[in-house]
Scaffold this active site. Structure first.
Site, short mmCIF file in Angstrom:
data_model
loop_
_atom_site.label_atom_id
_atom_site.label_comp_id
_atom_site.label_asym_id
_atom_site.label_seq_id
_atom_site.Cartn_x
_atom_site.Cartn_y
_atom_site.Cartn_z
N GLU A 52 0.82 -1.21 0.00
CA GLU A 52 0.00 0.00 0.00
C GLU A 52 0.85 1.26 0.00
O GLU A 52 0.51 2.25 -0.63
CB GLU A 52 -0.96 0.01 1.19
CG GLU A 52 -2.12 -0.98 1.05
CD GLU A 52 -2.94 -0.74 -0.21
OE1 GLU A 52 -3.12 0.44 -0.59
OE2 GLU A 52 -3.37 -1.72 -0.84
N CYS A 209 -12.76 3.05 -15.03
CA CYS A 209 -13.21 4.43 -14.79
C CYS A 209 -12.01 5.36 -14.73
O CYS A 209 -11.76 6.04 -13.74
CB CYS A 209 -14.02 4.50 -13.49
SG CYS A 209 -15.02 5.99 -13.32
N CYS A 225 -25.03 4.98 -13.71
CA CYS A 225 -24.00 6.00 -13.51
C CYS A 225 -24.53 7.36 -13.94
O CYS A 225 -24.88 7.55 -15.11
CB CYS A 225 -22.74 5.65 -14.30
SG CYS A 225 -21.46 6.92 -14.24
#
Length: 367
Positions: A52, A209, A225
């Site tokens: 991360e 996206c 959407c």
DNA sequence: AACACGGGGCG
DNA sequence: CGCCCAGTGTT
């Protein structure tokens, strides 16, 4: 092209994906189309944490080139904490943003000293680690401990602002709060699928996206959407407001001699309008008498300046006040870097756009 | 060449 | 606490 009425009806009828529907759709999509088998998709908080941190501002494909060697050199948090910082930086070499590596090293020490070598398992506790903010802490909590914690990174902001038609720059505190609230409302009810859900959000944002050309045809949220229904994918998320460009101002001297010629001088090679012929510039009209005297010119009394014109650059605006002046020039006088030009010859030169407009024949009535 | 980006630092 | 930054990749 659809007729306007059809578009109107389509907009009016479109309803965003319900909160309850969002997570199941995302989890199902992630199972089938999301990323699997990444080396940090394992049940080990240390490995999740390292990934991360590496993934902050760095793409998966890049991290994949560094992660295995890093894990081999530092297989667990104790090894990392005990290693010299220089070793950590060396293993980080090429990933950039080296403060992340320094924080990683410091946080490893925190885990050893403050958490007895065991990673904390809550978002709040994880956030006390150096380099771990709210979103990163949530990712670790979800992946490594199946905690019901919401992430909100750039990818997720893009997905949520589009899917739910949220207007306003996400950097605004109010908008960001709204997005955090929404992100928490969308979490799956059950803790069982937190890893797939969280991975799905990241994957949807980075695979489909995307900022430039979202692949809505493949998106599990497409029919619900808001941005897509309104054709506003490109407009969301709302871009950072352009900070008001600094405003500069200058006076341009429109000097004409008895022959009706205009005085131009060459600009320095570097900087704005480098090397172009342009009008003499003054910071203030009050400098004009001194400037004219230094040029060796006898000038008629100054008439009122022409109306100020504004020129827009990418990084600033320039207000130009054109000051006409009729001079009786003697041969050889004037600043060394300029000369008199007939209007016709001047307009044939490379001129800054606003200067060209000022010299254009249409301005003759102002004289 | 502008924009985007999570966390930290600073006022 | 809120604003802005550093540093790097993408468009």
């Amino acid at each position: 092209m659809l007729p306007p009425l059809v578009l109107l009806v389509a907009c009016a009828m479109s309803v965003a994906v319900s909160f309850a529907e969002f997570a199941p759709r995302l989890i199902a999509w992630q199972r089938q189309h999301g990323r699997h088998g990444l080396p940090w998709q394992v049940d080990d908080p240390y490995k999740v944490w390292v990934s991360e941190i590496m993934l902050q501002q760095t793409q998966v494909s890049t991290v994949l080139g560094y992660y295995p060697a890093f894990l081999q050199r530092f297989p667990d948090v104790a090894t990392l904490a005990a290693a010299p910082l220089d070793d950590v930086l060396a293993a980080w070499s090429g990933l950039g943003y080296y403060s992340r590596a320094r924080n990683l090293h410091r946080a490893a020490g925190q885990v050893m000293n403050e958490f007895a070598g065991r990673f904390p398992d809550s978002q709040d506790a994880l956030m006390t680690l150096c380099g771990v903010g709210r979103s990163t802490a949530a990712a670790i909590a979800a992946f490594a401990f199946a905690r019901r914690a919401a992430i909100l990174d750039g990818n997720v902001k893009r997905v949520l602002t589009r899917c739910y038609g949220i207007e306003g720059w996400p950097g605004d505190k109010a908008i960001e709060n709204q997005l955090w609230t929404l992100a928490e409302q969308l979490l799956p009810d059950s803790v069982a699928h937190m890893a797939a859900y969280t991975q799905g959000l990241m994957d949807l944002g980075s695979l489909l996206c995307v900022r430039g050309q979202p692949r809505c045809g493949e998106c599990p949220m497409a029919d619900g959407c808001v941005a897509r229904a309104q054709g506003r994918q490109r407009a969301l998320p709302t871009a950072r407001p352009r900070k008001a460009q600094p405003l500069r101002s200058t006076v341009m001297l429109l000097a004409r001699n008895a022959a009706g010629e205009v005085w131009l001088q060459r600009r320095p090679d570097s900087g704005v309008w480098g090397g172009l012929w342009s009008l003499p510039e003054l910071a203030d009209i009050g400098e004009a008498p001194h400037w004219l005297a230094a040029a060796g010119w006898t000038a008629a009394p100054l008439t009122p300046p022409w109306p100020t014109v504004q020129h827009v650059f990418t990084h600033f605006r320039l207000d130009i006040t054109p000051q006409p002046v009729q001079v009786r020039a003697t041969a050889g006088a004037g600043p060394a870097d300029g000369r008199w030009w007939t209007q016709e010859a001047a307009l044939a030169l490379g001129l800054p756009a606003p200067v060209r407009r000022l010299l254009d024949t249409r301005q003759d009535s102002l004289w």
